[in-house]
Scaffold this motif. Structure first.
Motif, mmCIF file in Angstrom:
data_model
loop_
_atom_site.group_PDB
_atom_site.id
_atom_site.type_symbol
_atom_site.label_atom_id
_atom_site.label_comp_id
_atom_site.label_asym_id
_atom_site.label_seq_id
_atom_site.Cartn_x
_atom_site.Cartn_y
_atom_site.Cartn_z
ATOM 1 N N CYS A 293 0.708 -1.435 0.019
ATOM 2 C CA CYS A 293 0.013 0.061 -0.046
ATOM 3 C C CYS A 293 0.852 1.306 0.181
ATOM 4 O O CYS A 293 1.724 1.738 1.136
ATOM 5 C CB CYS A 293 -1.099 -0.022 1.197
ATOM 6 N N GLU A 294 0.974 1.802 -1.062
ATOM 7 C CA GLU A 294 1.901 2.991 -1.278
ATOM 8 C C GLU A 294 1.302 4.351 -0.926
ATOM 9 O O GLU A 294 -0.161 4.556 -1.367
ATOM 10 C CB GLU A 294 2.490 3.074 -2.726
ATOM 11 N N PRO B 93 0.035 8.045 -0.835
ATOM 12 C CA PRO B 93 0.180 9.197 -1.827
ATOM 13 C C PRO B 93 1.339 10.313 -1.002
ATOM 14 O O PRO B 93 1.223 10.453 0.340
ATOM 15 C CB PRO B 93 -1.113 9.721 -1.831
ATOM 16 N N SER B 94 2.093 10.886 -1.833
ATOM 17 C CA SER B 94 2.916 11.984 -1.265
ATOM 18 C C SER B 94 2.348 12.979 -0.509
ATOM 19 O O SER B 94 2.754 13.438 0.517
ATOM 20 C CB SER B 94 3.640 12.248 -2.381
ATOM 21 N N ASN B 95 1.014 13.337 -0.912
ATOM 22 C CA ASN B 95 0.196 14.556 -0.283
ATOM 23 C C ASN B 95 -0.059 14.060 1.150
ATOM 24 O O ASN B 95 -0.757 15.015 1.772
ATOM 25 C CB ASN B 95 -0.929 14.977 -1.163
#
Length: 262
Positions: free
Chosen positions: A255-256, A258-260
């Motif tokens: 589960c990557e 999100p950068s935000n």
């Protein structure tokens, strides 16, 4: 297939990998089947330390006999081969007394079959750690990448896979070249996870030659509608196993975030 050159290539690949990993050799679970016989022989030909382990759990006597015959054959021809036997039956039986069996019998039996494979994996890694060895996998291409006919984190839990790019028929070609005992060459392939003599074909519903054909047809973009009769049935069997076991053949999903959100 250029059998002798393939054997040399695998042996050199094993030796190179072990040297780079700075280990002493390999540990192989020997079951009395063709895949473990070929794998252990290839490992033995490296000249590095090889530990063959029998790990019976209520094993069919024919499987035990073939495993012993193969290990005796290996030790006769290779001075770098040693062996040990770990009877996991008492461990397995103790495990069964401590778990819930709140499901239908077929589901419980399958879960316990996979548990056998995972107990064996644990044993292999114990000895690998003890003697600074790598666990050599025994899966072939049809099992590992076609139908996923192995246990996740059981016989699928290995350090490297010497024969995973070979079809079952090609493993037999290597077995003949390597002079694997006839009793193993002639035996029906079996995972030995149920304590009886049921074969892989009994479980899957198709033979390895049939599955190899279906795997090729699938790679060629064919569908079940392209066939009829037994061929259609076999193709459907292959696709069902391939689809249901896809989770074994792809990397573990991550589960990557999100950068935000970080």
């Amino acid at each position: 297939m250029q059998t002798e050159k393939v054997v040399d290539y695998i042996v050199n690949w094993l030796k190179d990998y072990a040297n780079k990993a700075r280990v002493n050799g390999f540990v192989v679970g020997v079951s009395g089947g063709i895949d473990s016989a070929v794998t252990s022989t290839l490992c033995a030909k490296t000249g590095l330390k090889i530990l063959c382990i029998e790990m019976p759990i209520h094993q069919a006597e024919s499987h035990v006999t073939r495993a012993k015959e193969h290990i005796t054959h290996l030790k006769k021809h290779f001075k770098n081969v040693s062996d040990t036997r770990t009877d996991l039956t008492p461990v397995f039986e103790t495990f069964k007394t401590e778990i819930l069996a709140d499901a239908d019998q077929a589901t419980v039996d399958m879960a316990l079959a996979n548990t056998r494979a995972r107990l064996r994996m644990t044993t292999l890694y114990y000895y690998a750690g003890l003697y600074k060895l790598l666990v050599a996998g025994t899966g072939n291409k049809v099992e590992d990448f076609g139908v996923g006919f192995y246990t996740k984190y059981g016989d699928g839990g290995v350090d490297l896979s010497p024969i995973a790019d070979l079809l079952k028929s090609e493993v037999y070609q290597l077995g003949e070249f390597l002079e694997v005992p006839e009793s193993i060459m002639n035996a029906a392939p079996s995972d030995g996870l149920f304590g009886d003599t049921r074969s892989d074909e009994d479980q899957i519903g198709a033979s390895y030659p049939e599955l190899e054909w279906a795997m090729k047809m699938d790679n060629d973009g064919k569908t079940a509608d392209d066939f009829s009769g037994r061929k259609k049935e076999v193709f459907k069997i292959f696709k069902r196993y391939n689809s249901n076991n896809k989770h074994k053949m792809i990397p573990i999903p991550i589960c990557e975030i999100p950068s935000n959100l970080t």
